[in-house]
Scaffold this motif. Structure first.
Motif, PDB file in Angstrom:
ATOM      1  N   HIS A  56      33.423  39.055  32.887  1.00  0.00           N
ATOM      2  CA  HIS A  56      32.793  38.119  33.804  1.00  0.00           C
ATOM      3  C   HIS A  56      33.274  36.726  33.424  1.00  0.00           C
ATOM      4  O   HIS A  56      32.787  36.147  32.449  1.00  0.00           O
ATOM      5  N   PRO A  57      34.263  36.172  34.133  1.00  0.00           N
ATOM      6  CA  PRO A  57      34.841  34.882  33.732  1.00  0.00           C
ATOM      7  C   PRO A  57      33.899  33.714  34.046  1.00  0.00           C
ATOM      8  O   PRO A  57      33.877  33.192  35.147  1.00  0.00           O
ATOM      9  N   ALA A 102      38.430  34.509  40.466  1.00  0.00           N
ATOM     10  CA  ALA A 102      37.295  35.320  40.037  1.00  0.00           C
ATOM     11  C   ALA A 102      36.148  34.449  39.551  1.00  0.00           C
ATOM     12  O   ALA A 102      34.976  34.691  39.876  1.00  0.00           O
ATOM     13  N   ALA A 103      36.472  33.408  38.771  1.00  0.00           N
ATOM     14  CA  ALA A 103      35.425  32.516  38.266  1.00  0.00           C
ATOM     15  C   ALA A 103      34.760  31.763  39.408  1.00  0.00           C
ATOM     16  O   ALA A 103      33.532  31.595  39.429  1.00  0.00           O
ATOM     17  N   GLY A 104      35.561  31.288  40.363  1.00  0.00           N
ATOM     18  CA  GLY A 104      35.003  30.534  41.480  1.00  0.00           C
ATOM     19  C   GLY A 104      34.121  31.378  42.383  1.00  0.00           C
ATOM     20  O   GLY A 104      33.105  30.908  42.891  1.00  0.00           O
ATOM     21  N   GLN A 105      34.506  32.644  42.586  1.00  0.00           N
ATOM     22  CA  GLN A 105      33.741  33.542  43.457  1.00  0.00           C
ATOM     23  C   GLN A 105      32.675  34.323  42.703  1.00  0.00           C
ATOM     24  O   GLN A 105      31.952  35.117  43.302  1.00  0.00           O
ATOM     25  N   ARG A 106      32.589  34.116  41.370  1.00  0.00           N
ATOM     26  CA  ARG A 106      31.632  34.833  40.529  1.00  0.00           C
ATOM     27  C   ARG A 106      31.812  36.350  40.675  1.00  0.00           C
ATOM     28  O   ARG A 106      30.856  37.097  40.862  1.00  0.00           O
ATOM     29  N   PHE A 128      39.110  35.013  25.503  1.00  0.00           N
ATOM     30  CA  PHE A 128      40.440  35.614  25.560  1.00  0.00           C
ATOM     31  C   PHE A 128      41.488  34.542  25.848  1.00  0.00           C
ATOM     32  O   PHE A 128      41.277  33.676  26.699  1.00  0.00           O
ATOM     33  N   ARG A 129      42.618  34.617  25.144  1.00  0.00           N
ATOM     34  CA  ARG A 129      43.737  33.723  25.420  1.00  0.00           C
ATOM     35  C   ARG A 129      44.456  34.172  26.685  1.00  0.00           C
ATOM     36  O   ARG A 129      44.800  35.340  26.830  1.00  0.00           O
ATOM     37  N   LEU A 130      44.722  33.225  27.585  1.00  0.00           N
ATOM     38  CA  LEU A 130      45.350  33.589  28.852  1.00  0.00           C
ATOM     39  C   LEU A 130      46.792  34.050  28.668  1.00  0.00           C
ATOM     40  O   LEU A 130      47.284  34.860  29.455  1.00  0.00           O
ATOM     41  N   ASP A 131      47.502  33.530  27.645  1.00  0.00           N
ATOM     42  CA  ASP A 131      48.892  33.942  27.470  1.00  0.00           C
ATOM     43  C   ASP A 131      49.000  35.371  26.950  1.00  0.00           C
ATOM     44  O   ASP A 131      50.103  35.923  26.895  1.00  0.00           O
ATOM     45  N   ARG A 132      47.868  35.985  26.545  1.00  0.00           N
ATOM     46  CA  ARG A 132      47.875  37.383  26.113  1.00  0.00           C
ATOM     47  C   ARG A 132      47.390  38.326  27.218  1.00  0.00           C
ATOM     48  O   ARG A 132      47.276  39.524  26.999  1.00  0.00           O
ATOM     49  N   ILE A 133      47.065  37.768  28.375  1.00  0.00           N
ATOM     50  CA  ILE A 133      46.650  38.582  29.528  1.00  0.00           C
ATOM     51  C   ILE A 133      47.872  38.800  30.412  1.00  0.00           C
ATOM     52  O   ILE A 133      48.522  37.842  30.833  1.00  0.00           O
ATOM     53  N   THR A 134      48.187  40.055  30.685  1.00  0.00           N
ATOM     54  CA  THR A 134      49.385  40.353  31.479  1.00  0.00           C
ATOM     55  C   THR A 134      49.076  40.651  32.935  1.00  0.00           C
ATOM     56  O   THR A 134      49.933  40.465  33.803  1.00  0.00           O
ATOM     57  N   GLN A 135      47.866  41.139  33.228  1.00  0.00           N
ATOM     58  CA  GLN A 135      47.506  41.470  34.609  1.00  0.00           C
ATOM     59  C   GLN A 135      46.032  41.172  34.839  1.00  0.00           C
ATOM     60  O   GLN A 135      45.212  41.282  33.912  1.00  0.00           O
ATOM     61  N   VAL A 136      45.711  40.810  36.072  1.00  0.00           N
ATOM     62  CA  VAL A 136      44.322  40.565  36.461  1.00  0.00           C
ATOM     63  C   VAL A 136      44.112  41.125  37.858  1.00  0.00           C
ATOM     64  O   VAL A 136      44.953  40.935  38.737  1.00  0.00           O
ATOM     65  N   ARG A 137      43.014  41.814  38.041  1.00  0.00           N
ATOM     66  CA  ARG A 137      42.627  42.202  39.404  1.00  0.00           C
ATOM     67  C   ARG A 137      41.110  42.030  39.536  1.00  0.00           C
ATOM     68  O   ARG A 137      40.368  42.235  38.560  1.00  0.00           O
ATOM     69  N   LEU A 138      40.696  41.637  40.704  1.00  0.00           N
ATOM     70  CA  LEU A 138      39.276  41.409  40.946  1.00  0.00           C
ATOM     71  C   LEU A 138      38.570  42.733  41.187  1.00  0.00           C
ATOM     72  O   LEU A 138      39.123  43.636  41.825  1.00  0.00           O
TER      73      LEU A 138
END
Length: 340
Positions: free
Chosen positions: A175-176, A151-155, A201-211
């Protein structure tokens, strides 16, 4: 490594991904012409890599079924860089996978190295010690990190499922702007849809990600690491500490542990002073940090920090002047009121 050799190895890597690849596709990916692709395929055949040429409309190049890689083609320096990077990253708290995964990856690399090189590397790691203790880490989910990186790379915006430090779950769109490794943890920072403000946000507290659909633009000059450090320094703690230090911001930054404080000009004391602000749950660790600065300082707040520093100095002075074990023990056992 000469560029043609690098491209031959790049061709091998593509073919190892499976399937049949046309000469035109390979030429585009390698940035060469189709005639050069055929020459690279012949180089691989000369190295006993079974590259098959498939004729017909859907023809191209592929690897023979069942082919396995020969011993890993790394120089001594490259092999050391890979294995040392795995070990050092884990000790520094930068690992993105479990200890077991890192050790398994290192073991696989060792198994395919030439025996002489593997023996030398094993000897190096068996006889190497580290002056710094291994940092405890919190490991994020690999899928979370890779998806946020995409997501960060593709903005592109990312919808995340997040648990805060109180255990409350929320879903929000971020918006990462960037991913940051800091003190054994991984963070993502950028504007948050729930508040409309810049958040971390801490990544270890993120359980799911979708673009999500859409794109965003990162502001010019935005430095994710600076934002994360400032955010963590501003996290609410029991004590709000403000200390004026005589020195430049760069001098103080290099002498303080990274990420514990924010530094700003202190016009009240002159151009050669800066104001250091930080939060702390306890005060008893600050005297040693301030002593390490080696610079004049004034405590603005909290007032009890002055008592803590005086008590610390009393104990240190008592040990410095002691001439017997009994005197040194008495100096450190003197009842002192420590601010906590």
């Amino acid at each position: 490594m000469p560029r043609p050799t690098a491209r031959v190895l790049a061709l091998l890597e593509i073919l190892q991904g499976g399937g049949t690849h046309t000469a035109l596709e390979l030429a585009r990916r390698l940035d060469v012409d189709e005639r050069t692709v055929r020459r690279y395929a012949e180089h691989l055949l000369d190295l006993d890599v079974p590259v098959e040429s498939v004729r017909g409309r859907y023809g191209g190049y592929r690897l023979a079924p069942g082919f396995r890689m020969p011993p890993l083609m790394l120089t001594d320096e490259e092999a050391l860089a890979v294995l040392l990077g795995l070990a050092a990253g884990r000790r520094a708290g930068l690992a993105t996978t479990s200890r077991e995964a890192a050790e398994a990856a290192a073991a696989k690399i060792r198994r395919v190295l030439p025996k002489a090189l593997a023996a030398r590397l094993d000897a190096l790691f068996a006889t190497t010690d580290f002056t710094a203790s291994e940092r405890e880490t919190t490991t994020p989910e690999t899928s979370v990190m890779l998806r946020l990186a995409e997501a960060a790379g593709q903005r592109r915006p990312a919808v995340i499922a997040y648990f805060d430090r109180g255990g409350r779950r929320s879903e929000r769109t971020v918006h990462p702007y960037g991913i940051v490794a800091h003190s054994g943890r991984w963070y993502v920072t950028g504007p948050d849809s729930a508040s409309g403000e810049l958040r971390t946000f801490r990544l270890d507290r993120i359980t799911q990600v979708r673009l999500a659909q859409g794109t965003f633009t990162v502001p010019d000059g935005f430095r994710p690491a600076d934002v994360v450090r400032a955010t963590l320094a501003g996290t609410p703690w029991r004590h709000q500490v403000a200390i004026a230090v005589r020195g430049t911001a760069d001098e103080v930054h290099t002498r303080l542990p990274r990420g514990i404080a924010t530094i700003e000009p202190d016009a009240g004391h002159g151009a050669d002073w800066v104001l250091v602000r930080l939060r702390a749950q306890r005060l008893d660790w600050l005297p040693g940090v301030l002593a390490e600065l080696g610079l004049p300082f004034l405590v603005h707040e909290p007032a009890e920090l002055r008592d803590v520093i005086s008590a610390w100095a009393h104990r240190v002075a008592g040990c410095a002047t002691a001439t017997t074990p009994q005197e040194a023990t008495a100096a450190t056992e003197t009842p002192l009121r420590w601010a906590r």
